[in-house]
Design a protein around this motif. Structure first.
Motif, PDB file in Angstrom:
ATOM      1  N   GLY A 187      32.654  43.150  36.444  1.00 29.53           N
ATOM      2  CA  GLY A 187      34.109  43.783  36.348  1.00 29.53           C
ATOM      3  C   GLY A 187      34.633  43.532  34.896  1.00 29.53           C
ATOM      4  O   GLY A 187      33.960  43.481  34.171  1.00 29.53           O
ATOM      5  N   SER A 188      35.957  43.898  34.854  1.00 31.07           N
ATOM      6  CA  SER A 188      36.715  44.002  33.661  1.00 31.07           C
ATOM      7  C   SER A 188      38.079  43.102  33.799  1.00 31.07           C
ATOM      8  O   SER A 188      38.559  42.992  35.061  1.00 31.07           O
ATOM      9  N   PHE A 211      39.712  43.273  37.456  1.00 31.97           N
ATOM     10  CA  PHE A 211      39.323  44.382  38.033  1.00 31.97           C
ATOM     11  C   PHE A 211      37.791  44.128  38.430  1.00 31.97           C
ATOM     12  O   PHE A 211      36.956  43.568  37.990  1.00 31.97           O
ATOM     13  N   GLY A 212      37.332  44.656  39.832  1.00 35.22           N
ATOM     14  CA  GLY A 212      36.044  44.311  40.205  1.00 35.22           C
ATOM     15  C   GLY A 212      34.978  45.457  39.640  1.00 35.22           C
ATOM     16  O   GLY A 212      35.561  46.152  38.915  1.00 35.22           O
ATOM     17  N   ALA A 213      33.927  45.527  40.012  1.00 31.18           N
ATOM     18  CA  ALA A 213      32.636  46.210  39.682  1.00 31.18           C
ATOM     19  C   ALA A 213      33.150  47.948  39.757  1.00 31.18           C
ATOM     20  O   ALA A 213      32.479  48.583  39.177  1.00 31.18           O
ATOM     21  N   THR A 214      33.669  48.228  40.871  1.00 32.86           N
ATOM     22  CA  THR A 214      34.029  49.469  41.044  1.00 32.86           C
ATOM     23  C   THR A 214      35.687  49.941  40.879  1.00 32.86           C
ATOM     24  O   THR A 214      36.180  50.811  41.402  1.00 32.86           O
ATOM     25  N   SER A 215      36.049  49.122  40.003  1.00 34.95           N
ATOM     26  CA  SER A 215      37.574  49.275  39.413  1.00 34.95           C
ATOM     27  C   SER A 215      38.608  48.900  40.458  1.00 34.95           C
ATOM     28  O   SER A 215      39.492  49.246  40.090  1.00 34.95           O
ATOM     29  N   VAL A 263      37.244  37.590  39.060  1.00 37.38           N
ATOM     30  CA  VAL A 263      36.300  38.602  39.146  1.00 37.38           C
ATOM     31  C   VAL A 263      35.089  38.211  39.614  1.00 37.38           C
ATOM     32  O   VAL A 263      34.306  38.829  40.316  1.00 37.38           O
ATOM     33  N   SER A 310      32.743  39.344  43.080  1.00 36.27           N
ATOM     34  CA  SER A 310      31.767  39.928  43.311  1.00 36.27           C
ATOM     35  C   SER A 310      30.588  39.781  44.279  1.00 36.27           C
ATOM     36  O   SER A 310      30.598  38.471  44.555  1.00 36.27           O
TER      37      SER A 310
END
Length: 94
Positions: free
Chosen positions: A42-43, A54-58, A74, A78
């Protein structure tokens, strides 16, 4: 006479996460991305309200006062997927 044993082509290895981990990089000023063994986690972005995670799928995870807290959130959000250890396919063992 030798005894031959059938070895599966794939073995599932489960991984349990006990602490927050991941490799993080600041790719633009105030924008951080994380990965764990090549898997995107994520970011985190820096904003007026602190650090947004934000996670891996935004998907929005939350807003945090510290960068390390946002990164840990994050990682915690996950999914832990099983790792696949591939074995060399042997034509004798389909």
């Amino acid at each position: 006479m030798s005894v031959m044993r059938r070895i599966p082509k794939r073995t599932t290895i489960t991984r349990r996460r006990t602490t927050a981990s991941g490799l993080w990089a600041e790719v633009d000023p105030g924008f951080y991305v994380g990965n764990d063994r090549g898997r995107f986690l994520g970011s985190v972005t820096t904003g007026a309200d602190g650090y947004s995670a934000f996670g891996a799928t935004s998907e929005f995870i939350g807003c945090f006062a510290a960068l390390d807290l946002a990164k840990a959130a994050v990682v915690a959000a996950s999914p832990v997927e099983p790792l696949l250890a591939s074995r060399t396919a042997d034509p004798a063992f389909p």
